[in-house]
Design a protein around this motif. Structure first.
Motif, PDB file in Angstrom:
ATOM      1  N   UNK A 150       0.820  -1.214   0.000  1.00 13.13           N
ATOM      2  CA  UNK A 150       0.000   0.000   0.000  1.00 13.13           C
ATOM      3  C   UNK A 150       0.856   1.268   0.000  1.00 13.13           C
ATOM      4  N   UNK A 151       2.184   1.114   0.207  1.00 11.14           N
ATOM      5  CA  UNK A 151       3.043   2.279   0.417  1.00 11.14           C
ATOM      6  C   UNK A 151       4.259   2.209  -0.504  1.00 11.14           C
ATOM      7  N   UNK A 152       4.495   3.305  -1.219  1.00 12.35           N
ATOM      8  CA  UNK A 152       5.748   3.435  -1.972  1.00 12.35           C
ATOM      9  C   UNK A 152       6.714   4.222  -1.075  1.00 12.35           C
ATOM     10  N   UNK A 153       7.574   3.517  -0.377  1.00 10.88           N
ATOM     11  CA  UNK A 153       8.425   4.174   0.615  1.00 10.88           C
ATOM     12  C   UNK A 153       9.835   4.414   0.084  1.00 10.88           C
ATOM     13  N   UNK A 154      10.490   5.403   0.672  1.00 17.63           N
ATOM     14  CA  UNK A 154      11.891   5.702   0.364  1.00 17.63           C
ATOM     15  C   UNK A 154      12.829   5.139   1.420  1.00 17.63           C
ATOM     16  N   UNK A 155      12.286   4.850   2.591  1.00 18.77           N
ATOM     17  CA  UNK A 155      13.090   4.287   3.660  1.00 18.77           C
ATOM     18  C   UNK A 155      12.203   3.470   4.567  1.00 18.77           C
ATOM     19  N   UNK A 156      12.742   2.342   5.055  1.00 15.53           N
ATOM     20  CA  UNK A 156      11.997   1.485   5.979  1.00 15.53           C
ATOM     21  C   UNK A 156      12.999   0.824   6.897  1.00 15.53           C
ATOM     22  N   UNK A 157      12.740   0.866   8.199  1.00 13.18           N
ATOM     23  CA  UNK A 157      13.651   0.278   9.173  1.00 13.18           C
ATOM     24  C   UNK A 157      12.886  -0.579  10.173  1.00 13.18           C
ATOM     25  N   UNK A 158      13.410  -1.759  10.443  1.00 15.42           N
ATOM     26  CA  UNK A 158      12.897  -2.592  11.521  1.00 15.42           C
ATOM     27  C   UNK A 158      13.707  -2.292  12.780  1.00 15.42           C
ATOM     28  N   UNK A 159      13.053  -2.276  13.913  1.00 16.17           N
ATOM     29  CA  UNK A 159      13.739  -2.044  15.180  1.00 16.17           C
ATOM     30  C   UNK A 159      13.584  -3.295  16.040  1.00 16.17           C
ATOM     31  N   UNK A 160      14.614  -4.117  16.062  1.00 18.53           N
ATOM     32  CA  UNK A 160      14.581  -5.378  16.796  1.00 18.53           C
ATOM     33  C   UNK A 160      15.277  -5.167  18.137  1.00 18.53           C
ATOM     34  N   UNK A 161      14.562  -5.440  19.222  1.00 19.99           N
ATOM     35  CA  UNK A 161      15.093  -5.151  20.552  1.00 19.99           C
ATOM     36  C   UNK A 161      16.336  -5.977  20.872  1.00 19.99           C
ATOM     37  N   UNK A 162      16.321  -7.239  20.499  1.00 19.03           N
ATOM     38  CA  UNK A 162      17.468  -8.106  20.791  1.00 19.03           C
ATOM     39  C   UNK A 162      17.718  -9.012  19.590  1.00 19.03           C
ATOM     40  N   UNK A 163      18.739  -8.679  18.835  1.00 23.56           N
ATOM     41  CA  UNK A 163      19.059  -9.483  17.653  1.00 23.56           C
ATOM     42  C   UNK A 163      20.351 -10.276  17.855  1.00 23.56           C
ATOM     43  N   UNK A 164      20.742 -10.474  19.125  1.00 22.30           N
ATOM     44  CA  UNK A 164      21.961 -11.209  19.437  1.00 22.30           C
ATOM     45  C   UNK A 164      21.975 -12.562  18.727  1.00 22.30           C
ATOM     46  N   UNK A 165      22.984 -12.755  17.918  1.00 24.33           N
ATOM     47  CA  UNK A 165      23.201 -14.025  17.215  1.00 24.33           C
ATOM     48  C   UNK A 165      22.057 -14.422  16.282  1.00 24.33           C
TER      49      UNK A 165
END
Length: 223
Positions: A150-165
């Motif tokens: 639904x969105x033509x985006x120029x930037x998109x970021x996921x924010x993962x609280x703990x991505x250790x390993x």
């Protein structure tokens, strides 16, 4: 999904060219990064329409094929050791319009397009009415794909609280849009810096662009 033991190869860290970078970004300065770009799919869309293929599963196939070509996107920790899976499978999101929620499904990857589509169609039919987040346990050897059609985006970021390993990359595709002679689809890629650098993302994007451009040759050679 029947549990399948996935094959892999162990990385000998002592001899690995990225051993210092891996150590720093895994332990001392835990770091992921994301990048958003746009890929021209102008040659892809007419072919899909002509042959009656749906856009989303074909894009899942092309992204998965590109990911499996590049070692940096197939790494994981297993039993305390860094490994490279022989093959990784896509976990992809599917929207339930009636609830505005989604499920995360997995179609086992096959390089052969016809076989992959058969796997995709079986999964789609099996879980069409299942509203669970994970209708089945995903395989160990996986990576992630989601869509914001639904969105033509120029930037998109996921924010993962703990991505250790957790080294599996994540891809998010958006609404494509015509621009001059091109039809551009935004795609965001998030990776763990311990196993992946900017050059690796650039190589994968180049591969995906090639696949989108030459999709007719790729698919017609297999079906």
């Amino acid at each position: 999904m029947e549990k399948i033991t996935a094959a892999y190869r162990k990385i000998n860290l002592a001899d690995w060219k990225r051993k210092e970078h891996f150590s720093v970004y895994r332990s001392q300065m835990k770091c992921s990064f994301s990048l958003t770009t746009k890929i021209d799919i102008a040659k892809m869309l007419p072919f899909l329409k002509e042959n009656g293929y749906k856009f989303y599963p074909v894009m899942i196939y092309l992204i998965t094929r590109a990911v499996n070509k590049h070692e940096a996107f197939k790494m994981a920790m297993k039993e305390g050791e860094l490994i490279v899976w022989d093959c990784v499978n896509p976990i992809y999101t599917v929207l339930h319009s009636e609830t505005e929620t989604f499920s995360a499904l997995t179609a086992l990857y096959e390089e052969d397009f016809k076989k992959f589509m058969a796997n995709y169609n079986v999964v789609e039919e099996r879980y069409a009415d299942n509203l669970h987040f994970f209708p089945e346990q995903p395989p160990e050897n996986h990576f992630n794909i989601s869509a914001l059609p639904w969105i033509n985006f120029d930037s998109f970021n996921l924010h993962i609280a703990d991505f250790t390993d957790y080294f599996a990359p994540s891809f998010t595709i958006g609404k494509y849009q015509k621009q001059a002679d091109e039809i551009l689809m935004p795609i965001a890629i998030q990776v763990h810096h311990a196993v992946c650098d900017g050059i690796h993302v650039a190589q994968l994007i180049a591969t995906l662009e090639e696949y989108c451009k030459n999709i007719e040759t790729i698919i017609k050679s297999q079906v």
